[in-house]
Design a protein around this motif. Structure first.
Motif, PDB file in Angstrom:
ATOM      1  N   LEU A 106       0.852  -1.359  -0.087  1.00 28.29           N
ATOM      2  CA  LEU A 106      -0.119   0.093  -0.051  1.00 28.29           C
ATOM      3  C   LEU A 106       0.997   1.266   0.060  1.00 28.29           C
ATOM      4  N   ASN A 107       0.243   2.279  -0.264  1.00 27.82           N
ATOM      5  CA  ASN A 107       1.104   3.653  -0.229  1.00 27.82           C
ATOM      6  C   ASN A 107       0.864   4.417   1.086  1.00 27.82           C
ATOM      7  N   PHE A 108       1.767   4.585   2.148  1.00 35.62           N
ATOM      8  CA  PHE A 108       1.431   4.958   3.180  1.00 35.62           C
ATOM      9  C   PHE A 108       3.043   5.598   3.679  1.00 35.62           C
ATOM     10  N   ASP A 109       2.888   6.726   4.716  1.00 38.79           N
ATOM     11  CA  ASP A 109       3.813   7.350   5.352  1.00 38.79           C
ATOM     12  C   ASP A 109       3.728   7.169   6.855  1.00 38.79           C
ATOM     13  N   LEU A 110       4.561   6.653   7.445  1.00 36.95           N
ATOM     14  CA  LEU A 110       4.350   6.487   9.106  1.00 36.95           C
ATOM     15  C   LEU A 110       5.377   7.531   9.740  1.00 36.95           C
ATOM     16  N   GLN A 111       4.581   8.175  10.703  1.00 36.85           N
ATOM     17  CA  GLN A 111       5.407   9.476  11.327  1.00 36.85           C
ATOM     18  C   GLN A 111       6.304   8.934  12.422  1.00 36.85           C
ATOM     19  N   ASN A 112       7.382   9.493  12.853  1.00 34.03           N
ATOM     20  CA  ASN A 112       8.204   9.218  13.914  1.00 34.03           C
ATOM     21  C   ASN A 112       7.393   9.577  15.091  1.00 34.03           C
ATOM     22  N   GLY A 113       8.015   9.083  16.347  1.00 34.55           N
ATOM     23  CA  GLY A 113       7.245   9.237  17.604  1.00 34.55           C
ATOM     24  C   GLY A 113       7.571  10.621  18.045  1.00 34.55           C
ATOM     25  N   PRO A 114       6.617  10.966  19.162  1.00 34.44           N
ATOM     26  CA  PRO A 114       5.926  10.049  19.789  1.00 34.44           C
ATOM     27  C   PRO A 114       4.250   9.982  18.808  1.00 34.44           C
ATOM     28  N   ASP A 115       4.078   8.646  18.581  1.00 35.59           N
ATOM     29  CA  ASP A 115       2.848   8.296  17.958  1.00 35.59           C
ATOM     30  C   ASP A 115       2.330   6.853  18.318  1.00 35.59           C
ATOM     31  N   SER A 116       1.424   6.595  17.790  1.00 34.72           N
ATOM     32  CA  SER A 116       0.878   4.900  17.892  1.00 34.72           C
ATOM     33  C   SER A 116       0.128   4.448  16.803  1.00 34.72           C
ATOM     34  N   MET A 117       0.186   3.090  16.997  1.00 36.02           N
ATOM     35  CA  MET A 117      -0.306   2.526  15.674  1.00 36.02           C
ATOM     36  C   MET A 117      -1.504   1.327  16.433  1.00 36.02           C
ATOM     37  N   GLN A 118      -2.636   1.500  15.744  1.00 36.77           N
ATOM     38  CA  GLN A 118      -3.739   0.530  16.120  1.00 36.77           C
ATOM     39  C   GLN A 118      -4.207  -0.307  14.989  1.00 36.77           C
ATOM     40  N   LEU A 119      -4.645  -1.583  15.363  1.00 35.71           N
ATOM     41  CA  LEU A 119      -5.181  -2.663  14.522  1.00 35.71           C
ATOM     42  C   LEU A 119      -6.805  -2.562  14.756  1.00 35.71           C
ATOM     43  N   LEU A 120      -7.410  -2.332  13.933  1.00 37.51           N
ATOM     44  CA  LEU A 120      -8.997  -2.292  14.159  1.00 37.51           C
ATOM     45  C   LEU A 120      -9.760  -3.730  13.284  1.00 37.51           C
ATOM     46  N   THR A 121     -10.656  -4.334  13.863  1.00 34.06           N
ATOM     47  CA  THR A 121     -11.709  -5.224  12.962  1.00 34.06           C
ATOM     48  C   THR A 121     -12.624  -4.393  11.919  1.00 34.06           C
ATOM     49  N   PRO A 122     -13.042  -5.114  11.167  1.00 34.57           N
ATOM     50  CA  PRO A 122     -13.686  -4.401  10.082  1.00 34.57           C
ATOM     51  C   PRO A 122     -15.077  -3.634  10.871  1.00 34.57           C
ATOM     52  N   GLU A 123     -15.470  -3.993  12.105  1.00 34.40           N
ATOM     53  CA  GLU A 123     -16.269  -3.487  12.934  1.00 34.40           C
ATOM     54  C   GLU A 123     -15.897  -2.205  13.370  1.00 34.40           C
ATOM     55  N   GLY A 124     -14.623  -1.905  13.604  1.00 37.45           N
ATOM     56  CA  GLY A 124     -14.043  -0.889  14.079  1.00 37.45           C
ATOM     57  C   GLY A 124     -13.356  -1.015  15.686  1.00 37.45           C
ATOM     58  N   ALA A 125     -13.475  -2.331  16.236  1.00 38.73           N
ATOM     59  CA  ALA A 125     -13.045  -2.718  17.390  1.00 38.73           C
ATOM     60  C   ALA A 125     -11.706  -2.714  17.423  1.00 38.73           C
ATOM     61  N   ILE A 126     -10.870  -2.166  18.359  1.00 35.95           N
ATOM     62  CA  ILE A 126      -9.222  -1.913  18.352  1.00 35.95           C
ATOM     63  C   ILE A 126      -8.924  -3.439  19.094  1.00 35.95           C
ATOM     64  N   VAL A 127      -8.447  -4.286  18.317  1.00 34.39           N
ATOM     65  CA  VAL A 127      -7.518  -5.554  18.881  1.00 34.39           C
ATOM     66  C   VAL A 127      -6.388  -5.334  19.156  1.00 34.39           C
ATOM     67  N   ASP A 128      -5.434  -4.350  18.801  1.00 33.65           N
ATOM     68  CA  ASP A 128      -4.112  -4.209  19.469  1.00 33.65           C
ATOM     69  C   ASP A 128      -3.754  -2.897  19.005  1.00 33.65           C
ATOM     70  N   ALA A 129      -2.424  -2.198  19.581  1.00 33.34           N
ATOM     71  CA  ALA A 129      -2.337  -1.052  19.707  1.00 33.34           C
ATOM     72  C   ALA A 129      -0.747  -0.891  20.183  1.00 33.34           C
ATOM     73  N   VAL A 130       0.154  -0.073  19.698  1.00 36.01           N
ATOM     74  CA  VAL A 130       1.587   0.104  20.195  1.00 36.01           C
ATOM     75  C   VAL A 130       1.792   1.578  19.974  1.00 36.01           C
ATOM     76  N   GLY A 131       2.300   2.261  21.166  1.00 33.35           N
ATOM     77  CA  GLY A 131       2.601   3.741  21.063  1.00 33.35           C
ATOM     78  C   GLY A 131       4.339   3.507  21.535  1.00 33.35           C
ATOM     79  N   TYR A 132       4.844   4.472  20.630  1.00 32.89           N
ATOM     80  CA  TYR A 132       6.248   4.695  20.783  1.00 32.89           C
ATOM     81  C   TYR A 132       6.619   6.095  20.868  1.00 32.89           C
ATOM     82  N   GLY A 133       7.836   6.350  21.763  1.00 31.49           N
ATOM     83  CA  GLY A 133       8.135   7.626  21.959  1.00 31.49           C
ATOM     84  C   GLY A 133       7.777   8.061  23.546  1.00 31.49           C
ATOM     85  N   VAL A 134       8.325   9.160  23.687  1.00 36.02           N
ATOM     86  CA  VAL A 134       8.075  10.070  24.783  1.00 36.02           C
ATOM     87  C   VAL A 134       7.050  10.815  24.769  1.00 36.02           C
TER      88      VAL A 134
END
Length: 216
Positions: A106-134
């Motif tokens: 896919l085409n995307f650009d991820l930002q440097n921290g502090p930021d987070s990444m979340q994984l959501l189901t097709p229904e919009g429920a958050i299954v996993d997440a990681v935050g990085y940085g101060v």
């Protein structure tokens, strides 16, 4: 620092936690967002889950730590292959990628921290997440527990064990050399069963790779 050095440093903390393989799958197992020089065609997000899992309609969302904006939002497709690792890779202008073991481009650009990444189901429920940085006061942490590190350019953040989620990003993740499509797995076969016995038997999982999907 490689993932395997980080594994040794973090192992003592994980051995005393009453958690084993994650109950909720898939998991975000590795994120590489800051290459040396340009990130184009090099960034990736790796998932770990049960082989055959249909990821159609699942979404990866990057959460801006400064204001909570969602950048990017990536709608997934395809199935987790036999090795359990699914790599979502950033694409170049011609639709190819420089990321080895890519399963979906896919085409995307991820930002440097502090930021987070979340994984959501097709229904919009958050299954996993990681935050990085101060995260400073007033900034938005959208991960689990407390954030993991924001490493130097050329370094990824990766789970010490790709299939273990204690709910604490600071324990579950460490700085690591980018390794899309592979990682250490815990030796415990069932979710939620006591200590991580036999962690020293963990090893890299390398699978035969598969057809790459490209979406523009």
């Amino acid at each position: 620092m490689t993932r395997w050095i980080s594994l040794g440093l973090a192992m003592a903390g994980l051995l005393v936690l009453p958690h084993a393989r994650a109950a909720a799958l898939p998991l975000i197992s590795e994120v590489y967002y800051d290459a040396v020089g340009t990130d184009d065609g090099l960034s990736f997000v790796e998932l770990w889950g049960l082989p055959g899992t249909d990821l159609t309609g699942w979404v990866l969302e990057g959460i801006n730590g400064s204001n909570g904006d969602v950048v990017p939002s990536l709608t997934l497709s395809g199935h987790i292959p036999n090795d359990g690792f699914f790599v979502v890779a950033d694409g170049l202008a011609d639709g190819s990628t420089l990321v080895a073991q890519a399963d979906l481009i896919l085409n995307f650009d991820l930002q440097n921290g502090p930021d987070s990444m979340q994984l959501l189901t097709p229904e919009g429920a958050i299954v996993d997440a990681v935050g990085y940085g101060v995260f400073a006061a007033g900034e938005i942490f959208a991960g689990e527990g407390s954030p993991t590190v924001d490493p130097a350019a050329g370094t990824a953040i990766a789970r010490v064990f790709a299939d273990v989620d204690t709910g604490q990003n600071s324990l579950d993740f460490a700085a690591a050399a980018p390794s899309p499509g592979g990682g250490a797995l815990s030796a415990v076969p069932e979710p939620g069963t006591g200590l991580l016995v036999g962690a020293g038997m963990c090893g890299l999982v390398h699978g035969g790779r598969r057809r790459v999907q490209t979406r523009r």
